[in-house]
Scaffold this motif. Sequence first.
Motif, PDB file in Angstrom:
ATOM      1  N   GLY A 165       1.854 134.567  36.376  1.00 50.66           N
ATOM      2  CA  GLY A 165       2.295 133.491  35.520  1.00 50.66           C
ATOM      3  C   GLY A 165       3.636 132.908  35.883  1.00 50.66           C
ATOM      4  O   GLY A 165       4.226 132.157  35.118  1.00 50.66           O
ATOM      5  N   SER A 166       4.180 133.248  37.061  1.00 50.28           N
ATOM      6  CA  SER A 166       5.513 132.768  37.394  1.00 50.28           C
ATOM      7  C   SER A 166       5.459 131.418  38.069  1.00 50.28           C
ATOM      8  O   SER A 166       4.501 131.043  38.701  1.00 50.28           O
ATOM      9  CB  SER A 166       6.212 133.759  38.331  1.00 50.28           C
ATOM     10  OG  SER A 166       5.714 133.637  39.632  1.00 50.28           O
ATOM     11  N   LYS A 219      -0.522 137.746  23.802  1.00 39.97           N
ATOM     12  CA  LYS A 219       0.934 137.732  23.741  1.00 39.97           C
ATOM     13  C   LYS A 219       1.567 138.570  24.844  1.00 39.97           C
ATOM     14  O   LYS A 219       2.778 138.741  24.877  1.00 39.97           O
ATOM     15  CB  LYS A 219       1.409 138.258  22.376  1.00 39.97           C
ATOM     16  CG  LYS A 219       1.034 137.380  21.199  1.00 39.97           C
ATOM     17  CD  LYS A 219       1.200 138.096  19.872  1.00 39.97           C
ATOM     18  CE  LYS A 219       2.588 138.640  19.659  1.00 39.97           C
ATOM     19  NZ  LYS A 219       2.739 139.251  18.305  1.00 39.97           N
ATOM     20  N   TYR A 266       2.386 139.475  28.822  1.00 37.72           N
ATOM     21  CA  TYR A 266       2.601 138.828  30.119  1.00 37.72           C
ATOM     22  C   TYR A 266       2.877 139.905  31.169  1.00 37.72           C
ATOM     23  O   TYR A 266       3.704 140.789  30.956  1.00 37.72           O
ATOM     24  CB  TYR A 266       3.784 137.867  30.047  1.00 37.72           C
ATOM     25  CG  TYR A 266       3.623 136.816  28.977  1.00 37.72           C
ATOM     26  CD1 TYR A 266       3.101 135.564  29.281  1.00 37.72           C
ATOM     27  CD2 TYR A 266       3.973 137.088  27.650  1.00 37.72           C
ATOM     28  CE1 TYR A 266       2.947 134.595  28.296  1.00 37.72           C
ATOM     29  CE2 TYR A 266       3.817 136.133  26.657  1.00 37.72           C
ATOM     30  CZ  TYR A 266       3.300 134.885  26.988  1.00 37.72           C
ATOM     31  OH  TYR A 266       3.136 133.939  26.013  1.00 37.72           O
ATOM     32  N   ASP A 286      10.056 132.105  32.755  1.00 34.11           N
ATOM     33  CA  ASP A 286       8.829 131.400  32.381  1.00 34.11           C
ATOM     34  C   ASP A 286       8.222 132.023  31.122  1.00 34.11           C
ATOM     35  O   ASP A 286       7.683 131.317  30.266  1.00 34.11           O
ATOM     36  CB  ASP A 286       7.826 131.450  33.543  1.00 34.11           C
ATOM     37  CG  ASP A 286       6.670 130.504  33.337  1.00 34.11           C
ATOM     38  OD1 ASP A 286       6.931 129.316  33.023  1.00 34.11           O
ATOM     39  OD2 ASP A 286       5.508 130.932  33.493  1.00 34.11           O
ATOM     40  N   VAL A 287       8.314 133.350  30.998  1.00 31.71           N
ATOM     41  CA  VAL A 287       7.841 134.009  29.774  1.00 31.71           C
ATOM     42  C   VAL A 287       8.678 133.549  28.581  1.00 31.71           C
ATOM     43  O   VAL A 287       8.135 133.256  27.503  1.00 31.71           O
ATOM     44  CB  VAL A 287       7.895 135.532  29.918  1.00 31.71           C
ATOM     45  CG1 VAL A 287       7.596 136.204  28.582  1.00 31.71           C
ATOM     46  CG2 VAL A 287       6.891 136.013  30.971  1.00 31.71           C
ATOM     47  N   TYR A 288       9.995 133.480  28.746  1.00 30.02           N
ATOM     48  CA  TYR A 288      10.839 132.960  27.653  1.00 30.02           C
ATOM     49  C   TYR A 288      10.318 131.613  27.184  1.00 30.02           C
ATOM     50  O   TYR A 288      10.208 131.353  25.975  1.00 30.02           O
ATOM     51  CB  TYR A 288      12.284 132.801  28.134  1.00 30.02           C
ATOM     52  CG  TYR A 288      13.051 134.071  28.433  1.00 30.02           C
ATOM     53  CD1 TYR A 288      12.577 135.325  28.081  1.00 30.02           C
ATOM     54  CD2 TYR A 288      14.291 134.005  29.084  1.00 30.02           C
ATOM     55  CE1 TYR A 288      13.299 136.466  28.366  1.00 30.02           C
ATOM     56  CE2 TYR A 288      15.019 135.129  29.361  1.00 30.02           C
ATOM     57  CZ  TYR A 288      14.513 136.367  29.014  1.00 30.02           C
ATOM     58  OH  TYR A 288      15.241 137.495  29.294  1.00 30.02           O
ATOM     59  N   ARG A 289      10.022 130.737  28.148  1.00 28.32           N
ATOM     60  CA  ARG A 289       9.557 129.393  27.791  1.00 28.32           C
ATOM     61  C   ARG A 289       8.217 129.444  27.069  1.00 28.32           C
ATOM     62  O   ARG A 289       8.028 128.784  26.037  1.00 28.32           O
ATOM     63  CB  ARG A 289       9.436 128.541  29.066  1.00 28.32           C
ATOM     64  CG  ARG A 289       8.965 127.117  28.820  1.00 28.32           C
ATOM     65  CD  ARG A 289       8.725 126.367  30.128  1.00 28.32           C
ATOM     66  NE  ARG A 289       7.712 127.016  30.938  1.00 28.32           N
ATOM     67  CZ  ARG A 289       6.401 126.920  30.707  1.00 28.32           C
ATOM     68  NH1 ARG A 289       5.946 126.218  29.689  1.00 28.32           N
ATOM     69  NH2 ARG A 289       5.534 127.544  31.491  1.00 28.32           N
ATOM     70  N   GLN A 290       7.289 130.251  27.585  1.00 32.82           N
ATOM     71  CA  GLN A 290       5.962 130.303  26.979  1.00 32.82           C
ATOM     72  C   GLN A 290       5.994 130.915  25.577  1.00 32.82           C
ATOM     73  O   GLN A 290       5.193 130.521  24.710  1.00 32.82           O
ATOM     74  CB  GLN A 290       5.011 131.122  27.866  1.00 32.82           C
ATOM     75  CG  GLN A 290       4.694 130.464  29.212  1.00 32.82           C
ATOM     76  CD  GLN A 290       3.679 131.238  29.986  1.00 32.82           C
ATOM     77  OE1 GLN A 290       2.546 131.442  29.535  1.00 32.82           O
ATOM     78  NE2 GLN A 290       4.058 131.703  31.179  1.00 32.82           N
ATOM     79  N   VAL A 291       6.902 131.853  25.345  1.00 35.66           N
ATOM     80  CA  VAL A 291       7.018 132.454  24.018  1.00 35.66           C
ATOM     81  C   VAL A 291       7.708 131.520  23.044  1.00 35.66           C
ATOM     82  O   VAL A 291       7.575 131.658  21.829  1.00 35.66           O
ATOM     83  CB  VAL A 291       7.762 133.803  24.125  1.00 35.66           C
ATOM     84  CG1 VAL A 291       8.089 134.379  22.767  1.00 35.66           C
ATOM     85  CG2 VAL A 291       6.923 134.797  24.921  1.00 35.66           C
ATOM     86  N   GLY A 292       8.418 130.503  23.558  1.00 33.85           N
ATOM     87  CA  GLY A 292       9.046 129.522  22.689  1.00 33.85           C
ATOM     88  C   GLY A 292      10.518 129.718  22.477  1.00 33.85           C
ATOM     89  O   GLY A 292      11.096 129.193  21.518  1.00 33.85           O
ATOM     90  N   GLY A 309       6.476 138.254  22.003  1.00 30.64           N
ATOM     91  CA  GLY A 309       5.830 138.351  23.295  1.00 30.64           C
ATOM     92  C   GLY A 309       6.132 139.708  23.894  1.00 30.64           C
ATOM     93  O   GLY A 309       7.096 140.375  23.492  1.00 30.64           O
TER      94      GLY A 309
END
Length: 396
Positions: free
Chosen positions: A14-15, A193, A195, A389-395, A171
């Motif tokens: 997912g990166s 949730k 990653y 990218d995980v930070y972004r996807q989690v909001g 997440g």
Amino acid sequence: MTEQSSTEHIPVAGSAAGSPSGPRRRVVQVTPNYPPLLGGVERVVHVLATRLAARNDVSVVTTDNQAGSAPRRAVEAGGVKVRRHRSVTVAHTSLAPGMFGSLLRIRPGTVIHLHCSTAVVPEQVWLSARLRGLRYLLHFHMEVDASGPLGRLLPFYKTHLFGRVVRGAAGIIVLTESQRDFLAERYGADPAKVYVVPNGVAEEFFLPPRVASPEPVGEVGPDPLRLLFVGRLDTQKNVARLLDALALVTEPVRLRLVGDGDLGADLKARATRLGLDDRVEFVGRKHGEDLVKEYADADLFVLPSDREGMALVVLEAMAAGVPVLATAVPGNIETVEGAGRLAEPTPSALAAAIDGLARDRSELAALAAAGSARVADSRWDRVVSAIEDVYRQVGF
């Protein structure tokens, strides 16, 4: 905490490696321990904190466990603000009541990045977040195992306390696909949730491929196979198992043990009792170029652990072109299978594997090549991009 799986390369799932990370964030890394205590989790947190600080405002909330003379408040490399709280250690768990106050003062909108490898700290983050109406990201490194007389309470803890921490996270970052499955089955985590972001390897450990050379043979046979262990001398790593195995090995080998820990004196005494003083060398901690040289000089890396998350030392050995032999336990299986040699976690099985590789060294080059291929895309810059990218996807 533990469990994992592998593919041809260790992917950064997912990166968007190397892509812009968006607006500057406030990030608080919450971890039970932090350098100068040097274990795998502590090194991971330090790397993430330092590299995330290039594009974010990063703080670390931790304890002073084995911190020596390190100040309780400091601005360290990269501008990372570190707050070490006074602690006591019970059953290998750092207890720092003052940490809860720091957690309650975290500002809304901050990325609370919780690193899980021991009890107590995760529950403090969960409770403080509920009281403040904040969200947190859980980074699952390794399953907590029983330790000491309080270990009998662990099933209750996992079911009624840590399970809530897992389910309450906005997440969850895991190291492998099998950890994702484990959290879903054991703690009821929502797979949507979770990653998968494996650990990374620092650039200095990627060494040029070794040039194959004829097997060195002296008047009395081949030169000893140079074995290397790097890690803490503690219960989890089970170096005693490796020493017991070495006592059974019949081929010429030498072992260098890099690291220190609570069991150092006991392990030295064990080596002497087993008659291994001429085959085993305890060399203490190594850092930087000295550690890279240890990998460069080794013929075979051996990890005798009882369990792992995703051992950084295994990834470093692979990057350095050192073939890997590890016990077939959770964490090692998923990291090493198909890229190294696995042996059952018994002295006799480890001894048989070492003897086989020392007797016929033709397999070592193939194992080294497979390991190098496994970690080819595992640089830390890709991992840090994946985390952002995980930070972004989690909001966040």
